[in-house]
Design a protein around this motif. Sequence first.
Motif, PDB file in Angstrom:
ATOM      1  N   GLU A  49       0.834  -1.200   0.000  1.00 33.49           N
ATOM      2  CA  GLU A  49       0.000   0.000   0.000  1.00 33.49           C
ATOM      3  C   GLU A  49       0.875   1.259   0.000  1.00 33.49           C
ATOM      4  O   GLU A  49       0.571   2.236  -0.693  1.00 33.49           O
ATOM      5  N   GLU A  50       1.952   1.250   0.795  1.00 31.90           N
ATOM      6  CA  GLU A  50       2.849   2.402   0.845  1.00 31.90           C
ATOM      7  C   GLU A  50       3.576   2.601  -0.474  1.00 31.90           C
ATOM      8  O   GLU A  50       3.715   3.733  -0.967  1.00 31.90           O
ATOM      9  N   LEU A  51       4.035   1.506  -1.072  1.00 40.63           N
ATOM     10  CA  LEU A  51       4.709   1.600  -2.366  1.00 40.63           C
ATOM     11  C   LEU A  51       3.763   2.154  -3.429  1.00 40.63           C
ATOM     12  O   LEU A  51       4.136   3.022  -4.226  1.00 40.63           O
ATOM     13  N   THR A  52       2.546   1.657  -3.431  1.00 36.12           N
ATOM     14  CA  THR A  52       1.574   2.101  -4.423  1.00 36.12           C
ATOM     15  C   THR A  52       1.249   3.576  -4.246  1.00 36.12           C
ATOM     16  O   THR A  52       1.144   4.328  -5.226  1.00 36.12           O
ATOM     17  N   ARG A  53       1.114   4.000  -2.999  1.00 36.64           N
ATOM     18  CA  ARG A  53       0.810   5.412  -2.757  1.00 36.64           C
ATOM     19  C   ARG A  53       1.962   6.307  -3.233  1.00 36.64           C
ATOM     20  O   ARG A  53       1.738   7.349  -3.867  1.00 36.64           O
ATOM     21  N   LEU A  54       3.187   5.919  -2.949  1.00 40.45           N
ATOM     22  CA  LEU A  54       4.333   6.716  -3.384  1.00 40.45           C
ATOM     23  C   LEU A  54       4.426   6.776  -4.905  1.00 40.45           C
ATOM     24  O   LEU A  54       4.656   7.852  -5.479  1.00 40.45           O
ATOM     25  N   VAL A  55       4.259   5.640  -5.559  1.00 38.26           N
ATOM     26  CA  VAL A  55       4.326   5.627  -7.021  1.00 38.26           C
ATOM     27  C   VAL A  55       3.211   6.483  -7.614  1.00 38.26           C
ATOM     28  O   VAL A  55       3.407   7.173  -8.623  1.00 38.26           O
ATOM     29  N   MET A  85      -1.669  -3.811  -8.288  1.00 38.02           N
ATOM     30  CA  MET A  85      -2.003  -2.537  -7.643  1.00 38.02           C
ATOM     31  C   MET A  85      -1.342  -1.374  -8.380  1.00 38.02           C
ATOM     32  O   MET A  85      -1.969  -0.334  -8.617  1.00 38.02           O
ATOM     33  N   LEU A  86      -0.092  -1.552  -8.758  1.00 39.94           N
ATOM     34  CA  LEU A  86       0.633  -0.493  -9.459  1.00 39.94           C
ATOM     35  C   LEU A  86       0.053  -0.240 -10.845  1.00 39.94           C
ATOM     36  O   LEU A  86       0.015   0.903 -11.321  1.00 39.94           O
ATOM     37  N   ALA A  87      -0.404  -1.308 -11.507  1.00 37.92           N
ATOM     38  CA  ALA A  87      -0.920  -1.181 -12.869  1.00 37.92           C
ATOM     39  C   ALA A  87      -2.191  -0.339 -12.940  1.00 37.92           C
ATOM     40  O   ALA A  87      -2.556   0.137 -14.016  1.00 37.92           O
ATOM     41  N   ARG A 263      15.999   6.196  -8.114  1.00 38.90           N
ATOM     42  CA  ARG A 263      15.830   4.868  -7.545  1.00 38.90           C
ATOM     43  C   ARG A 263      15.262   4.957  -6.133  1.00 38.90           C
ATOM     44  O   ARG A 263      15.700   5.796  -5.347  1.00 38.90           O
ATOM     45  N   LEU A 264      14.332   4.075  -5.829  1.00 39.93           N
ATOM     46  CA  LEU A 264      13.715   4.033  -4.509  1.00 39.93           C
ATOM     47  C   LEU A 264      13.996   2.679  -3.881  1.00 39.93           C
ATOM     48  O   LEU A 264      13.682   1.639  -4.469  1.00 39.93           O
ATOM     49  N   SER A 265      14.598   2.677  -2.686  1.00 36.91           N
ATOM     50  CA  SER A 265      14.904   1.425  -2.009  1.00 36.91           C
ATOM     51  C   SER A 265      13.661   0.852  -1.350  1.00 36.91           C
ATOM     52  O   SER A 265      12.650   1.544  -1.168  1.00 36.91           O
ATOM     53  N   CYS A 266      13.750  -0.421  -0.947  1.00 30.27           N
ATOM     54  CA  CYS A 266      12.606  -1.074  -0.313  1.00 30.27           C
ATOM     55  C   CYS A 266      12.267  -0.444   1.027  1.00 30.27           C
ATOM     56  O   CYS A 266      11.161  -0.621   1.543  1.00 30.27           O
ATOM     57  N   GLU A 267      13.204   0.319   1.610  1.00 29.82           N
ATOM     58  CA  GLU A 267      12.953   1.001   2.874  1.00 29.82           C
ATOM     59  C   GLU A 267      12.500   2.448   2.687  1.00 29.82           C
ATOM     60  O   GLU A 267      12.346   3.180   3.660  1.00 29.82           O
TER      61      GLU A 267
END
Length: 328
Positions: A49-55, A85-87, A263-267
Motif C-alpha cells: 500500500e505504501e509503495l503504491t501510494r508513493l508511485v 495494484m501499481l498497474a 531509484r527508490l529502495s525497499c525502505e
Amino acid sequence: MNPILRDNFGRTIDYLRLSVTDRCVLRCQYCMPKGFKDFAEPGGWLSFEELTRLVAVFARLGLRHLRLTGGEPLVRRDLPVLVRMLAEIPGLEDISLSSNCMRMEKLAGPLAEAGVKRLNVSLDSLRPERFREITGGGRLDKVLRGIEAAREAGMWPIKINTVAMKGFNDDEFDDLIAYCVEHGYALRFIETMPVGDTGRQALGSYLNLQRVRQELVERHGLVPASMVGAGPARYYRVPGSETRIGFITPISQHFCATCNRVRLSCEGDLFACLGDEHRYGLREPLRAGCGDEELAEHVLAAINLKPERHEFNERQEKVVRFMSMTGG
C-alpha cells in the motif's frame, strides 16, 4: 497536478526504479559479498500500500515508466499482487522488471497477467560452471527456462544484461550474441562500476566497452539502431535479424546528461543518482501521515539532490552501499 519532475539541470525525470527487496537468491561477485546477511529487516520494507501510494504521487508529478528491481524482486512474496495494484495507477504507462530469472518459471504467467510488460535479465555466462562461479551457486538451466517462460507469458522485449569482465566472460561475447539472435532477445553489455566494495574489487576485471564495441561492430557488421526503452544503452542491430546489441558505458563514456531516472529502495530511501551516496528518506513522512501534496514536496526535494554527473572515475570510493540495495 502538472508534470513537474525536473531536476536542477533541466532533466525530466519520468522513470523510477523501485527496489521491492534488497535480498537475492544469488551472490554475484560484483554485487554482493559471499555470506552477506546484513539485509534490511522486512518490518522496515515499505508495504504494498505504501509503495503504491508513493508511485501514485510520482505519477501525478510526471512519472511514466516503472521498473521493479531488487536485490531479486521475485524474492518479495506475492509480487503479482503489488504489480496489479501499481498497474491501476493513472498515468503510469509501463511496468517492467529486472530479474535473474531463477524463480521466473512459476511466476512469469502471474506477473505478465498482473501487468509486467518487459523484462531485463542478468546473464553473464552461458557456461553452467562459469555461471555457477560468478553467481555463487546459480543454476543456468533454471535461468534459461525462466526466460523462456517469460517470453511465453508475453513479456516483450526481453533484454539480456551482461556485465563484461576481462579474463572471465570476454571469450563468450560471440556466443551470447548468437544466443540472442536465435531467440530474438536484445543483448546489452555493461561496464563494471565501483558501487560498494564488491564493485570496486570487480574493477580488476574492467573492460573498456568502447574497444569491445568496435571489435564487435567489425566482426559482426553491426549497424547503428534504436530500441524502445533504450535508456542509457547505445544500440546496434545484427544484420539479418531484429536483435539489438547495446553498450552501457558509465565509466568510459558516461550518459549523465540524459539521465531520466531515480531509484527508490525497499525502505523508502530515494537515491537520485546510482553513483552518489545522498539519499532522501520518504518512509518517515509517509508513515507520519502526511498528505499527498506534502509527499509530493518531499519527492521534489529529493529530485533536487540529483547531481549533474556521477564521479565513478574521480572518486571510486564514494559509493559504499552494495548494488543490491538499489537494484542497479
